[in-house]
Design a protein around this motif. Structure first.
Motif, PDB file in Angstrom:
ATOM      1  N   ASN A 164       0.821  -1.128  -0.236  1.00  0.00           N
ATOM      2  CA  ASN A 164      -0.039   0.129   0.081  1.00  0.00           C
ATOM      3  C   ASN A 164       0.918   1.369  -0.334  1.00  0.00           C
ATOM      4  O   ASN A 164       0.213   2.318  -0.733  1.00  0.00           O
ATOM      5  CB  ASN A 164      -0.814  -0.195   1.427  1.00  0.00           C
ATOM      6  N   GLN A 165       2.235   1.333   0.974  1.00  0.00           N
ATOM      7  CA  GLN A 165       3.284   2.483   0.477  1.00  0.00           C
ATOM      8  C   GLN A 165       3.656   2.310  -0.793  1.00  0.00           C
ATOM      9  O   GLN A 165       3.560   3.964  -1.226  1.00  0.00           O
ATOM     10  CB  GLN A 165       4.252   2.116   1.541  1.00  0.00           C
ATOM     11  N   HIS A 168       0.502   4.201  -2.210  1.00  0.00           N
ATOM     12  CA  HIS A 168       0.490   5.842  -3.046  1.00  0.00           C
ATOM     13  C   HIS A 168       1.705   6.333  -3.140  1.00  0.00           C
ATOM     14  O   HIS A 168       1.885   8.007  -3.727  1.00  0.00           O
ATOM     15  CB  HIS A 168       0.573   6.062  -1.198  1.00  0.00           C
ATOM     16  N   LYS A 171       1.817   7.110  -6.556  1.00  0.00           N
ATOM     17  CA  LYS A 171       0.938   8.148  -7.231  1.00  0.00           C
ATOM     18  C   LYS A 171       1.367   9.570  -7.190  1.00  0.00           C
ATOM     19  O   LYS A 171       1.244  10.532  -7.926  1.00  0.00           O
ATOM     20  CB  LYS A 171      -0.611   8.673  -6.497  1.00  0.00           C
ATOM     21  N   ARG A 172       2.262  10.029  -5.772  1.00  0.00           N
ATOM     22  CA  ARG A 172       2.847  11.213  -6.189  1.00  0.00           C
ATOM     23  C   ARG A 172       4.082  11.224  -6.724  1.00  0.00           C
ATOM     24  O   ARG A 172       4.190  12.290  -7.365  1.00  0.00           O
ATOM     25  CB  ARG A 172       3.833  11.439  -4.454  1.00  0.00           C
ATOM     26  N   SER A 190       2.520   0.166  -9.994  1.00  0.00           N
ATOM     27  CA  SER A 190       1.707   0.306  -9.806  1.00  0.00           C
ATOM     28  C   SER A 190       0.768  -0.546  -9.141  1.00  0.00           C
ATOM     29  O   SER A 190      -0.035  -1.229  -8.216  1.00  0.00           O
ATOM     30  CB  SER A 190       1.211   2.395  -9.616  1.00  0.00           C
ATOM     31  N   GLN A 194      -0.797  -3.022  -6.332  1.00  0.00           N
ATOM     32  CA  GLN A 194      -2.115  -2.438  -5.987  1.00  0.00           C
ATOM     33  C   GLN A 194      -2.543  -4.259  -5.443  1.00  0.00           C
ATOM     34  O   GLN A 194      -2.936  -4.348  -4.531  1.00  0.00           O
ATOM     35  CB  GLN A 194      -3.230  -1.972  -6.730  1.00  0.00           C
ATOM     36  N   TYR A 246       6.020  12.233   1.243  1.00  0.00           N
ATOM     37  CA  TYR A 246       4.951  11.588  -0.207  1.00  0.00           C
ATOM     38  C   TYR A 246       4.475  10.368   1.128  1.00  0.00           C
ATOM     39  O   TYR A 246       3.220  10.384   0.734  1.00  0.00           O
ATOM     40  CB  TYR A 246       6.322  11.066   0.075  1.00  0.00           C
ATOM     41  N   GLU A 247       4.728  10.323   2.595  1.00  0.00           N
ATOM     42  CA  GLU A 247       4.300   9.195   3.306  1.00  0.00           C
ATOM     43  C   GLU A 247       3.588  10.635   3.830  1.00  0.00           C
ATOM     44  O   GLU A 247       3.976  10.135   5.222  1.00  0.00           O
ATOM     45  CB  GLU A 247       4.938   8.182   3.920  1.00  0.00           C
ATOM     46  N   VAL A 251      -1.602   9.943   3.547  1.00  0.00           N
ATOM     47  CA  VAL A 251      -1.213   8.725   3.730  1.00  0.00           C
ATOM     48  C   VAL A 251      -1.663   7.651   4.417  1.00  0.00           C
ATOM     49  O   VAL A 251      -1.944   6.485   3.939  1.00  0.00           O
ATOM     50  CB  VAL A 251      -0.469   8.985   2.739  1.00  0.00           C
ATOM     51  N   ALA A 254      -4.953   6.716   4.671  1.00  0.00           N
ATOM     52  CA  ALA A 254      -5.531   5.933   3.964  1.00  0.00           C
ATOM     53  C   ALA A 254      -4.991   4.118   3.895  1.00  0.00           C
ATOM     54  O   ALA A 254      -5.795   3.250   3.195  1.00  0.00           O
ATOM     55  CB  ALA A 254      -5.179   6.517   2.650  1.00  0.00           C
TER      56      ALA A 254
END
Length: 288
Positions: A164-165, A168, A171-172, A190, A194, A246-247, A251, A254
């Protein structure tokens, strides 16, 4: 209800293997790393009579370079993640679908990233190779103190958080990539991550059925570690500062929500005192 032994827990989780493996296979979209690399942009380096990397060739922003190096080196460290998984789920057992297939899928991420970055001369390949050697030698959780406390559910929870990290993080990173071909590569990675996050979440859900207290405690421990992508790369402080957000809190919330949803944590009842406290912490992390 008494907690299961590790052996009994693994046997209980194995009951979910066929269905989860089938779901993973049906959702996965095979792809070839070489298809996504713009090979026409490449040329020889000095060793073969060409020109070595010149920093003026790099077209990435400092932030994009930092993010790509963090992602690449994390993906390079695949052997360590494989060993952590294989501690309880050896690839030569019925767990081949979890360990073997995940390893094969994840391996192509480092392949395609390095090929793209070297062909496009987007990073210094000598620096990247030296960093790879150091990072893979150091490994991920490869000391006895780091590995011995990890039970089967801890490993599954760590991997669920990690995937999951990555989703995300990418995405950034995609937002600053600045190149259509690179964005396409990041999208493929990604999508894999996922799917893998969903698969590990499904195993945690099976863990809830087998031993709900132990599963909730494992999820709580994994979320509490707070180890963002790139946190363990040596001599990376300057780069880490560029991707520090980024985290962020959003995030982290989420990621906690993704794991809570995977095991339907809001409906879990009958937990012991310690596990109920962990459940409360996890739900608080989701920010809902």
């Amino acid at each position: 209800m008494n907690a299961l032994t590790e052996d009994d827990l693994i046997i209980a989780l194995e009951k979910a293997l066929p269905e989860i493996a089938e779901d993973h296979q049906s959702a996965a979209a095979p792809w070839n790393p070489h298809d996504w690399v713009p090979w026409d942009d490449g040329r020889n380096f000095g060793f073969l009579g060409g020109a070595d990397f010149d920093p003026s060739e790099a077209f990435l922003s400092d932030e994009a370079r930092a993010g790509l190096l963090a992602l690449l080196l994390t993906k390079d460290n695949l052997p360590s993640y494989h060993r952590v998984l294989a501690k309880h789920f050896p690839a030569f057992s019925d767990w081949r679908q979890l360990v073997g297939v995940w390893t094969a899928e994840d391996n192509r991420h480092a392949i395609v990233l390095r090929d793209y970055l070297v062909v496009r001369r987007a990073i210094d390949p000598v620096d990247a190779e030296e960093r790879r050697r150091i990072h893979v030698t150091q490994g991920y959780r490869q000391t006895p103190e780091q590995v011995e406390p990890l039970g089967p559910l801890d490993v599954l929870a760590l991997m669920a958080v990690h995937e999951n990290q990555c989703v995300h993080f990418i995405k950034r990173l995609s937002a600053v990539a600045g190149d259509e071909a690179l964005v396409e590569i990041l999208t493929k990675i990604s999508n894999d991550d996922q799917g893998q996050a969903t698969t590990f979440g499904a195993f945690l859900n099976a863990g809830i059925v087998a031993d709900q207290d132990a599963t909730v405690l494992a999820i709580d421990r994994a979320l509490a570690l707070d180890e963002p992508i790139g946190h363990d790369i040596a001599d990376f402080d300057a780069e880490r500062a560029l991707i520090a957000d980024y985290e962020n809190a959003e995030v982290k919330a989420a990621i906690a929500a993704a794991l809570a949803d995977a095991v339907k944590l809001d409906t879990v009842s009958g937990l012991g005192e310690e596990a109920e406290a962990a459940r409360t912490r996890i739900l608080a992390r989701t920010g809902r």
